[in-house]
Design a protein around this motif. Structure first.
Motif: not given
Length: 601
Positions: A289-298
């Motif tokens: 689930d984590l790998l498929k999630a959309s991600a935003e660099g912080l």
């Protein structure tokens, strides 16, 4: 800047510094670390048709990226560490021989062109202001997240990063048998050993009971008939007691078996989750689930890059990828994180879960909606949309951080000399309700000393700079520096993010008092609140006491909490402009100034 080419004598091909030539034609320009300034025109290399290498690395050159349409033999371009701005030139897409493109640490904006040259093996656009999705081309997706980091508006993780995490998860669950096999073998060995021990104890108890019974039977044969009846009666009672003892042994054995079974099930659950281990709460998602999630660099911190992962139907999670850790076995890593997870306080950001493999180590935290304290103090200055950061909110932060630090200092589970070790404004977060949450606590034990000394705030303390020694009160010094940043609205030098200039606030406050321009100490957003001046002055005195150069003279955190809690918040907040009112310098600060000067060394 060269804008053309003239025939060059073949016998003098290296007379010009940083210029490479072949058959009288310029083939390479390498002008690195020279402090060059100026603007490069877009058509500067139109006539350099034989150019294969161009590097302006680490200068201060500005302007937009040049047009490389005429440089079809170009293999390497390095413009990193300059001040180039604007969009990345589309002409780069036509360079079919391009092997390396390094544009990091500039001011580029816009989206990333859809590079798809098979020859491109090195690519870096980190530390710019790019935005939009990372293109899904095969070439760009093969590069890791470090090639795209620190572009706040850039979205999506490259497939190589997702695949790397997925592969390490598969390695943990299937093909990485050295760890898992040994873990299972050790578990089975432990189970069999426990069975052996319990069985041996049972045999010894049975032997003792048999021996006691035989002794009693011998006594019975020596007694007379009248006494035999009584002896038989007694033996029957003893046998009942022996049977009770045997039942207790059997019951204890069954309990041990049950405990082993529970342990086995817990290990199986961890393995089933692919190494994503939740600290307390029930697992609400898996690594997939984590790998498929959309991600935003912080952004990038001292431990590595952080991402905001948005899993559908669940609250956002912060994923911190750990880097440059000291060598730790799986058991050592888990032990340290278990200690961290047991630290529970309303003002500490809780660790949600973690992941361990040889290639990747991840920490998962709750996402704090309102960001960090550094951005709250310094972000959006001069912008009409900025919401003023008033005295009541700043005092709330000072109290929350003090309580969290006191808890860490009083908790015996802490394994470090300095319980936090890296307290600074970027590690103080605010949730959706403005609740203060201190992060990055307890992680100093994961770093080797040389790395920690170069990156952690506590190692910038006067005692470490003077004697290479740390104390628990090094944290108190960090707290004092944090409060000075909170009061003055100025960036603290030793904890400033990369690329941001700061000042030594303790020395700056002392100088302000000595030279009698103390009215400028407090941030303009709170200095206008005249009725709150006594509270500001008291907090300033507390901060300066915490910043004393001698650790022995700094207060304990329990005393700090008591003093900060005693500051009364005035309900009515007068926002009259005091910029022309010198009473703050002449009267209000007179007592405090003498106290602060008394602490100066």
């Amino acid at each position: 800047m060269l804008t053309g080419v003239a025939p060059m004598p073949l016998e003098f091909p290296t007379k010009w510094y940083g210029i490479r030539c072949i058959s009288g034609r310029v083939s390479g320009i390498l002008l690195e670390d020279l402090g060059l300034t100026g603007v490069v025109s877009s058509d500067a290399f139109t006539f350099f048709t034989e150019l294969t290498i161009l590097s302006f690395r680490n200068n201060s050159i500005s302007g937009e990226v040049m047009n490389f349409s005429s440089n079809q033999k170009m293999r390497e371009i390095n413009l990193s560490g300059n001040k180039f701005q604007g969009q990345i030139s589309q002409s780069l897409l036509s360079l079919n021989s391009l092997e390396s493109l390094q544009l990091q640490e500039n001011n580029f904006t816009g989206s990333i062109p859809e590079f798809n040259q098979p020859s491109l093996k090195v690519f870096n656009v980190s530390n710019n202001n790019l935005y939009g999705e990372i293109p899904k081309t095969h070439t760009l997706q093969q590069f890791g997240s470090d090639s795209y980091s620190n572009n706040p508006e850039l979205r999506g993780l490259p497939i190589s990063t997702v695949r790397k995490l997925s592969d390490t998860a598969d390695t943990n669950t299937t093909s990485s048998q050295p760890q898992k096999s040994s873990s299972k073998t050790n578990t089975l060995g432990t189970i069999f050993l426990l069975f052996d021990v319990v069985g041996l104890i049972a045999v010894i108890l049975l032997f003792i009971l048999y021996f006691k019974k035989s002794r009693k039977l011998e006594k019975m044969l020596k007694k007379n008939d009248a006494e035999k009846g009584k002896e038989v009666s007694s033996v029957v009672e003893d046998d009942d007691d022996d049977e009770d003892d045997l039942e207790e042994v059997q019951e204890e054995q069954n309990k041990n078996i049950n405990r082993i079974e529970v342990q086995r099930k817990e290990v199986a659950v961890v393995e089933e989750k692919g190494g994503l281990i939740f600290m307390e709460q029930q697992a609400t998602f898996e690594l997939d689930d984590l790998l498929k999630a959309s991600a935003e660099g912080l952004g990038k911190g001292i431990f590595g890059n952080s991402y905001k992962a948005m899993i559908e139907g669940r609250p956002a999670i912060v994923v911190k990828r750990l880097r440059d850790l000291k060598p730790l076995s799986f058991e050592e890593f888990i032990k340290q994180l278990n200690i961290i997870s047991e630290l529970k306080h309303p003002n500490l950001l809780p660790l949600v879960a973690h992941y361990y493999s040889k290639e990747e180590k991840l920490l998962l935290y709750k996402f704090a909606e309102k960001g960090n304290l550094f951005n709250r103090i310094h972000g959006g200055r001069g912008n009409k949309d900025r919401i003023p950061f008033r005295w009541s909110a700043r005092l709330s932060v000072a109290r929350g951080v003090a309580r969290a630090l006191e808890y860490l200092h009083l908790n015996r589970k802490s394994q470090s000399i300095v319980p936090h070790g890296n307290l600074k404004s970027t590690n103080v977060l605010l949730d959706e309700n403005d609740m203060v949450l201190v992060s990055d606590y307890g992680l100093t034990s994961l770093l080797a000393v040389p790395v920690a000394a170069n990156r952690l705030v506590s190692y910038k303390s006067p005692e470490y700079q003077a004697s290479k020694k740390l104390y628990k009160k090094s944290d108190v010094w960090s707290y004092g520096c944090l409060i000075l940043e909170l009061l003055t609205g100025r960036v603290q030098a030793h904890s400033a993010p990369p690329g941001t200039n700061g000042v030594d606030l303790s020395s700056w406050v002392h100088r302000a008092v000595r030279e009698e321009w103390t009215a400028e100490i407090f941030d303009i957003e709170i200095s206008v609140q005249r009725s709150s001046t006594p509270g500001m002055l008291k907090l300033l005195q507390i901060a300066m006491g915490c910043c004393d150069k001698s650790p022995e003279k700094r207060p304990e955190m329990t005393e700090v909490v008591r003093e900060v809690e005693s500051i009364k918040l005035v309900e009515s907040e007068d926002e009259e402009d005091l910029s022309m009112d010198h009473s703050l310098t002449d009267e209000s600060l007179s007592t405090s100034a003498s106290g602060i000067m008394g602490d100066e060394r």
